[in-house]
Design an enzyme around this catalytic site. Sequence first.
Site, PDB file in Angstrom:
ATOM      1  CG  HIS A 182      -5.332  13.438  10.026  1.00 45.97           C
ATOM      2  ND1 HIS A 182      -6.273  14.186   9.368  1.00 45.97           N
ATOM      3  CD2 HIS A 182      -4.850  14.232  11.022  1.00 45.97           C
ATOM      4  CE1 HIS A 182      -6.362  15.375   9.925  1.00 45.97           C
ATOM      5  NE2 HIS A 182      -5.508  15.435  10.936  1.00 45.97           N
ATOM      6  NE  ARG A 183      -9.988  15.498  14.696  1.00 48.65           N
ATOM      7  CZ  ARG A 183      -9.506  16.728  14.869  1.00 48.65           C
ATOM      8  NH1 ARG A 183      -9.186  17.457  13.817  1.00 48.65           N
ATOM      9  NH2 ARG A 183      -9.346  17.232  16.062  1.00 48.65           N
TER      10      ARG A 183
END
Length: 381
Positions: free
Chosen positions: A209-210
């Site tokens: 998700h970064r």
Amino acid sequence: MTDSTAAFVLGTRPEIIKLAPVIKACQRRNVSTLVIHTGQHYSESLDDVFFRQLDLDPPDVNLGVGSGSHGQQTGEMVLGIEEHLVETQPDVLFVQGDTNSTLAGALAACKIDGIEVAHIEAGLRSYDREMPEECNRIIVDHAVDHLYPPTEETAALLRDEGIPGDRITVTGNTIVDAVEMYDETAASTSSTLSMLDVDAGEFDLLTAHRAENVDDRDRFANILFGVAAAAQHRDNEVIYPVHPRAQDRLETFDLSVPDCIRAIDPLDFFDFLRLESTASLVFTDSGGVQEETCILGTPCVTLRNGTERPETAFVGANCVVGHRPDDIVAGARRMDSKSGEWEPPFGDGHAAEHILDDVGLESQHAERETESPAKEAPREL
């Protein structure tokens, strides 16, 4: 003499989890608490579930800041936090980690006379200044009164930056407190394995998700391809709870998730903890997941070029591989043979008590426990 008051600023689900043991330790000591939720992660339903599962009262304040540019989001938080701190005048404000909420809480409180500021999980460094979290960590560590690094190594980094040693106390990481407090409850209450029709040890888990990964189409595609290739070599299905940011990018980039990766909705804390503890292997770009898998004895492959949790690699729980498919496959092969019998490096599971002891928070009416508190059952959801 009046009782002490501890304020907490949080805005993301990892902060809720890692601050929960400190909030509950305050309750055991009869220390009053003020919990300010910035709304940085603004999925109200998921936040509500996390507070209920961790047996925490709802936040006293929810600023509802939501999304926006880093400057806009942080500025709105500072204004809102300052207003409530000036009104309530707590003895100490706790912030945790490296988010915009952490930065805003520290900036607001350090400019108000009479409020001490404490940073839980201080001293982590990735040495990647392109990560907004890295800038947040550095600024907060140099602004606050009390720094609580999780390990001797992170404490040394703080001293190397010129921070006085009398402000630094190694306490361990509160994630150990949280995992030890809730793991058995998750195992006994979560039905996620049966709901997903998977058996313990027969699947892999992915989190990605970064921003540096999912905001870059080629990098995100490489991660998905590499994880799929690694899983196919191992004849495993991959469970992927998709963060809203990642889901948006999948749609924007028109990316297809490989067949052996099963994309599912985000999970609550107990269900995700259950998957972490029973997965054969975890692929992640999350710092918190690196810690949790290390504590739970699950091998981890980190999908980044560096980590601010190098201790997980030092003990053999984690390898850092980046985002190239061949490197992901090689990392999975390397970790596949790990037995999970390493010694977690993040403390004794009493970090919350160590923190409150150091900052001096004690009610005159407190009845201290001499033993580790029993695990508490969650409220009904």
